[in-house]
Motif scaffolding. Structure first.
Motif, PDB file in Angstrom:
ATOM      1  N   MET A  12       0.435   7.255  -0.186  1.00  0.00           N
ATOM      2  CA  MET A  12      -0.632   8.187  -0.517  1.00  0.00           C
ATOM      3  C   MET A  12      -2.011   7.629  -0.190  1.00  0.00           C
ATOM      4  O   MET A  12      -2.956   8.382  -0.013  1.00  0.00           O
ATOM      5  N   THR A  13      -2.141   6.309  -0.111  1.00  0.00           N
ATOM      6  CA  THR A  13      -3.464   5.714   0.117  1.00  0.00           C
ATOM      7  C   THR A  13      -3.563   4.914   1.408  1.00  0.00           C
ATOM      8  O   THR A  13      -4.605   4.344   1.695  1.00  0.00           O
ATOM      9  N   ILE A  62       0.876  -1.161   0.000  1.00  0.00           N
ATOM     10  CA  ILE A  62       0.000   0.000   0.000  1.00  0.00           C
ATOM     11  C   ILE A  62       0.912   1.209   0.000  1.00  0.00           C
ATOM     12  O   ILE A  62       1.778   1.336   0.862  1.00  0.00           O
ATOM     13  N   ASP A  63       0.724   2.083  -0.965  1.00  0.00           N
ATOM     14  CA  ASP A  63       1.606   3.236  -1.044  1.00  0.00           C
ATOM     15  C   ASP A  63       1.250   4.274   0.020  1.00  0.00           C
ATOM     16  O   ASP A  63       0.163   4.259   0.593  1.00  0.00           O
ATOM     17  N   ASP A  74      -6.459   5.538   3.664  1.00  0.00           N
ATOM     18  CA  ASP A  74      -7.747   5.120   3.110  1.00  0.00           C
ATOM     19  C   ASP A  74      -7.932   3.612   3.198  1.00  0.00           C
ATOM     20  O   ASP A  74      -9.056   3.132   3.259  1.00  0.00           O
ATOM     21  N   LYS A  75      -6.829   2.869   3.194  1.00  0.00           N
ATOM     22  CA  LYS A  75      -6.919   1.410   3.082  1.00  0.00           C
ATOM     23  C   LYS A  75      -6.787   0.654   4.397  1.00  0.00           C
ATOM     24  O   LYS A  75      -7.439  -0.373   4.582  1.00  0.00           O
TER      25      LYS A  75
END
Length: 125
Positions: free
Chosen positions: A30-31, A27-28, A34-35
């Motif tokens: 930037m997200t 998971i990068d 959100d994840k």
């Protein structure tokens, strides 16, 4: 992001040596916010997961409850001198282990040498 399985000679070599398929799910940065919360809420965690502690403390409601529900208490296996069984773990400085204590239990192995990040590397229950 690194190349996927079948396109990454390092991953392919590790899997060949293991005789199993180790699949990474990245998971990068930037997200991640959100994840991670939905993954934890759904209990949809991998066998091994790395989550920065700041996410757990600052962005996960009832993080301590989620950790108790989803992760294994490592205390019986890694308390005191038992880490000498695992030479690489016994090289992690004592103060780094504090990042892995939740609800008075050792719920993770620190990703030393990044104590400022306070990572949570936990094995799912």
């Amino acid at each position: 992001m690194p190349p996927a399985l079948g396109e990454n000679s390092f991953y392919d070599a590790v899997n060949t040596d293991l005789g199993a398929t180790l699949e990474f799910q990245f998971i990068d940065g930037m997200t991640i916010l959100d994840k991670i919360p939905p993954l934890l809420a759904a209990g949809d965690v991998a066998d091994i997961i790395t989550i920065p502690r700041w996410i757990m403390e600052d962005h996960i409601p009832d993080a301590a409850k989620a950790i108790d529900r989803l992760f294994e208490d490592l205390t019986p296996y890694l308390k005191g001198d038992q880490t000498t069984t695992y030479p690489l773990l016994s090289t992690i400085p004592t103060e780094a282990w504090q990042w892995s204590i939740w609800n008075g239990k050792l719920m993770a192995v620190p990703s030393w040498p990044e104590p400022a990040f306070g990572p949570l590397d936990a094995a799912a229950a």
